[in-house]
Design a protein around this motif. Structure first.
Motif, PDB file in Angstrom:
ATOM      1  N   TRP A  71      -4.506  -8.170  72.365  1.00  0.00           N
ATOM      2  CA  TRP A  71      -4.199  -8.061  73.901  1.00  0.00           C
ATOM      3  C   TRP A  71      -4.719  -6.689  74.476  1.00  0.00           C
ATOM      4  CZ3 TRP A  71      -3.097 -11.743  76.756  1.00  0.00           C
ATOM      5  CH2 TRP A  71      -2.418 -13.120  76.208  1.00  0.00           C
ATOM      6  N   TRP A  72      -4.793  -5.586  73.658  1.00  0.00           N
ATOM      7  CA  TRP A  72      -5.343  -4.368  74.119  1.00  0.00           C
ATOM      8  C   TRP A  72      -6.899  -4.645  74.597  1.00  0.00           C
ATOM      9  CZ3 TRP A  72      -3.012   0.861  74.197  1.00  0.00           C
ATOM     10  CH2 TRP A  72      -4.236   1.702  74.282  1.00  0.00           C
ATOM     11  N   LYS A  88      -8.320  -4.920  62.900  1.00  0.00           N
ATOM     12  CA  LYS A  88      -8.026  -4.831  64.356  1.00  0.00           C
ATOM     13  C   LYS A  88      -7.688  -6.100  65.089  1.00  0.00           C
ATOM     14  CE  LYS A  88      -8.865  -1.761  67.188  1.00  0.00           C
ATOM     15  NZ  LYS A  88      -9.567  -0.803  68.137  1.00  0.00           N
ATOM     16  N   LEU A  89      -8.489  -7.324  64.818  1.00  0.00           N
ATOM     17  CA  LEU A  89      -8.159  -8.339  65.531  1.00  0.00           C
ATOM     18  C   LEU A  89      -7.470  -9.181  65.091  1.00  0.00           C
ATOM     19  CD1 LEU A  89     -12.041  -9.070  66.660  1.00  0.00           C
ATOM     20  CD2 LEU A  89     -10.287  -8.232  68.026  1.00  0.00           C
ATOM     21  N   ALA A  90      -6.641  -8.942  63.743  1.00  0.00           N
ATOM     22  CA  ALA A  90      -5.803  -9.807  63.196  1.00  0.00           C
ATOM     23  C   ALA A  90      -4.405  -9.507  63.836  1.00  0.00           C
ATOM     24  CB  ALA A  90      -5.802  -9.672  61.628  1.00  0.00           C
ATOM     25  N   SER A  91      -4.346  -8.247  64.452  1.00  0.00           N
ATOM     26  CA  SER A  91      -3.325  -7.672  65.181  1.00  0.00           C
ATOM     27  C   SER A  91      -2.985  -8.307  66.576  1.00  0.00           C
ATOM     28  CB  SER A  91      -3.217  -6.009  65.201  1.00  0.00           C
ATOM     29  OG  SER A  91      -2.180  -5.702  65.890  1.00  0.00           O
ATOM     30  N   PHE A 127     -10.048   6.873  70.714  1.00  0.00           N
ATOM     31  CA  PHE A 127      -9.189   7.663  69.843  1.00  0.00           C
ATOM     32  C   PHE A 127      -8.933   6.901  68.375  1.00  0.00           C
ATOM     33  CE2 PHE A 127      -5.513   9.331  68.193  1.00  0.00           C
ATOM     34  CZ  PHE A 127      -5.904  10.641  67.962  1.00  0.00           C
ATOM     35  N   VAL A 128      -8.453   5.777  68.546  1.00  0.00           N
ATOM     36  CA  VAL A 128      -7.953   5.038  67.393  1.00  0.00           C
ATOM     37  C   VAL A 128      -9.423   4.821  66.599  1.00  0.00           C
ATOM     38  CG1 VAL A 128      -7.170   2.886  66.369  1.00  0.00           C
ATOM     39  CG2 VAL A 128      -6.056   3.743  68.305  1.00  0.00           C
ATOM     40  N   ASN A 129     -10.369   4.370  67.165  1.00  0.00           N
ATOM     41  CA  ASN A 129     -11.476   4.110  66.470  1.00  0.00           C
ATOM     42  C   ASN A 129     -12.193   5.250  65.635  1.00  0.00           C
ATOM     43  OD1 ASN A 129     -11.247   1.359  66.769  1.00  0.00           O
ATOM     44  ND2 ASN A 129     -12.736   1.169  68.509  1.00  0.00           N
TER      45      ASN A 129
END
Length: 152
Positions: free
Chosen positions: A77-78, A69-72, A49-51
């Motif tokens: 963790w998701w 995204k990978l900076a968050s 959904f997000v992507n």
């Protein structure tokens, strides 16, 4: 008893072996498959959904989107939870198939060991990639990321 009656008789089931004391790994594997399956549905559809549905949809997905995204920590963790659950879920499913169809005990142990070793390696590698991802690693002056990485 006549021959016809004897042929129509259902043979007695195998007598169950005496249950060993301790944890029942098959039961916990079965429970894990159900729980991880439900959680994976939520994680995967949230990921999709997000992507694909938010922002510009599929057109927003590029290196910068993934790097953002990978900076968050939330998305790290998701993704790690999705990775761990999916790999363990898949390896456990393959273990069940191997147990069902491989008759030779030695071959079965080798295959199951290989399954868990490969799943463990992929979990380790994937976790390292998610938590150590650096979009500026190896960027040179000729790269389009040079200005972004210099300002960070």
């Amino acid at each position: 008893m006549s021959v016809a009656q004897e042929a129509a008789t259902i043979p007695a089931p195998r007598t169950p072996s005496v249950r060993k004391k301790g944890s029942n790994l098959e039961k916990w594997g079965w429970i894990y498959m159900r729980a991880s399956g439900v959680l994976l549905i939520v994680l995967i559809f949230g990921h999709l959904f997000v992507n694909l549905m938010t922002g510009e949809g599929i057109h927003q997905i590029d290196f910068a989107f993934v790097a953002g995204k990978l900076a968050s920590p939330f998305w790290q963790w998701w993704d790690v939870l999705m990775l761990w659950l999916a790999l363990i879920h898949g390896a456990n499913g393959m273990r069940t198939i191997v147990n069902d169809y491989v008759g030779n005990a030695t071959v079965r142990k080798i295959l199951i060991g290989s399954l868990w070793a490969s799943a463990g390696f992929l979990i380790l590698l994937g976790t390292l990639v998610v938590f150590t991802f650096d979009p500026c690693l190896g960027v040179t002056e000729s790269s389009s990321l040079w200005d972004v990485c210099q300002s960070a």
